[in-house]
Write a protein that holds these residues in place. Structure first.
Motif, short mmCIF file in Angstrom:
data_model
loop_
_atom_site.label_atom_id
_atom_site.label_comp_id
_atom_site.label_asym_id
_atom_site.label_seq_id
_atom_site.Cartn_x
_atom_site.Cartn_y
_atom_site.Cartn_z
N THR A 21 26.77 -19.44 52.08
CA THR A 21 25.59 -18.76 51.68
C THR A 21 25.54 -17.47 50.68
O THR A 21 24.52 -17.13 50.16
N THR A 22 26.55 -16.86 50.41
CA THR A 22 26.78 -15.97 49.51
C THR A 22 28.13 -15.58 48.77
O THR A 22 28.98 -16.20 49.28
N LYS A 402 19.30 -14.63 46.92
CA LYS A 402 20.22 -15.53 46.46
C LYS A 402 20.79 -15.23 44.98
O LYS A 402 20.85 -15.88 44.10
#
Length: 442
Positions: A21-22, A402
């Motif tokens: 996710t990141t 994001k």
């Protein structure tokens, strides 16, 4: 900080980043990669002290500037342990997992600028509201706003920021027949990063053998997009990366570099990039304040007096972090007190003196004094003035949850496809677009 910085920084494969996710930028020096977590009740010695753990990525400079020793002398009942993970693309997913579990976090967790919006929007309930304990007016307004939720909760206190300059090799410029005076160069590229690229074209006409103008096209992209008033999200939180004028201008400047002979085609924070500094293979690098310490370390003795610093074409920020206190800590009061102390203007000035990590607290600017050795290394450039002037004019830039994966996709897939694999700009953009759409679930 890591040099902001901090400014992140070695990256895993983006497939892993997307899955986790990141990710992001930081990690510019030695670390322990200690995977131990916080919430300890003592220091293991049986002396009854409270051990506070701080989870960081890269080099924040607190240990190097002697701040941990200073704090524990002021508070004999406290000991401090720093748990460092070099890469933020490893660090942040681990933090997210522990926040969700409600255990295993450090007493203080560093949050990189590329992850702060995700933390604010999805994890605010997992952090202590620090706005109740500090005077938030100490920080730059735009820095403070980045860590503040819509209902006014402040989940992180600002550490450094990454105001931009251009670091350049005077010896290589001289051999290429270009001016070496920092004021003259700043005037040549003032106003737009495309003018900086134009200077690169001039450099390459008489470039010293084996040298290039710039380290990488991604460096140019990051510098340019960091000064855009809008890049991946608009002020209402809408994703606009594919129609952002700031992204387009930064991409176009990077593509001019990537499709020419002026780039050394290095991936920043990889070992080959470090070697490029040591071997003087490129003449310039987009240079947020945290990069100063990195250059000095990697270029070594041979670079002393050869590097100089000029104002950037336009105000830009690249990097910066925050310190937050998870609600899961058993030492909330003590952790909040330490986070406040470490991010106070006086301590930010001490970190700047050690490694040029630039404070996010304007009241510290008048007292900033870089080390004499650092000033001499960069040809006695007025570092404080250059970075202070830049910091005061950085535009407020909307961030989104994001931001970092989108940025990674453009830099580490799109631009690298063109620069290192010979793809066309259109093919590079398509590759980045596919990755971004996957990250966004589109």
């Amino acid at each position: 900080m890591r040099t902001s910085i901090r400014r992140s920084q070695r990256l895993m494969a983006l497939a892993a980043v997307a899955a986790l996710t990141t990710g992001l930028l930081a990690g510019c020096a030695d670390d322990s990669d200690d995977d131990s977590s916080g919430n300890s009740g003592g220091d293991g010695s049986g002396n009854g002290k409270i051990t506070l753990t701080i989870g960081t990525f890269g080099v924040f400079g607190y240990k190097q500037a002697g701040l941990y020793d200073e704090y524990t002398k002021l508070h004999p009942d406290i000991s401090i342990k720093e748990n460092v993970t070099t890469r933020t693309d490893v660090y942040w997913p681990k933090v997210l997992t522990r926040l969700q579990a409600g255990s295993g976090t450090d007493d203080i967790q560093a949050i990189e600028i590329g992850n702060i919006t995700e933390a604010v929007q999805t994890q605010a309930g997992k952090f202590v509201d620090l706005g109740k304990d500090v005077d938030t007016s100490q920080w730059l307004d735009w820095k403070n706003a980045q860590a503040t939720s819509k209902d006014g909760k402040v989940i992180g206190l600002g550490t450094d920021i990454g105001p931009m300059a251009v670091c350049y090799r005077k010896d290589l410029f001289r051999k290429a027949g270009l001016p070496t005076d920092r004021t003259e160069l700043a005037a040549m590229w003032k106003g737009d990063w495309s003018k900086y690229v134009d200077v690169g074209k001039q450099y390459m006409k008489k470039a010293p053998k084996g040298t290039k103008f710039v380290d990488s096209a991604s460096s140019v992209y990051n510098a340019a997009v960091g000064g855009a008033s809008e890049r991946y999200y608009d002020k209402d939180g809408n994703v606009v990366w594919d129609r952002s004028e700031g992204v387009k201008k930064a991409w176009d400047a990077a593509m001019t570099v990537a499709t020419s002979d002026m780039s050394a085609k290095l991936k920043q924070f990889d070992p080959t990039w470090d070697q490029g500094f040591a071997n003087s293979t490129f003449a310039t690098v987009a240079c947020p304040a945290w990069m100063i310490g990195y250059i000095e370390q990697k270029s070594g003795d041979s670079g002393k007096g050869q590097w100089d610093v000029a104002a950037a074409p336009a105000a830009s920020n690249w990097g910066g972090s925050f310190l937050g206190v998870p609600t899961a800590t058993r030492h909330q009061k003590e952790a909040v007190a330490l986070a406040k102390w470490l991010t106070a203007p006086e301590q930010q000035a001490k970190v700047f003196a050690k490694q040029a990590s630039f404070p996010s607290t304007p009241s510290a600017y008048a007292s900033l004094k870089p080390q004499a050795d650092t000033t001499a290394y960069f040809s006695n450039a007025p570092l404080t003035q250059i970075f202070s002037d830049a910091a005061k004019t950085i535009p407020s830039q909307p961030l989104g949850p994001k931001d970092k994966p989108i940025d990674n996709a453009i830099s580490d897939i799109g631009i690298l496809q063109v620069e290192q694999k010979g793809k066309s700009p259109a093919q590079g953009w398509d590759a980045a677009s596919k990755e971004i759409k996957d990250v966004l679930g589109q």
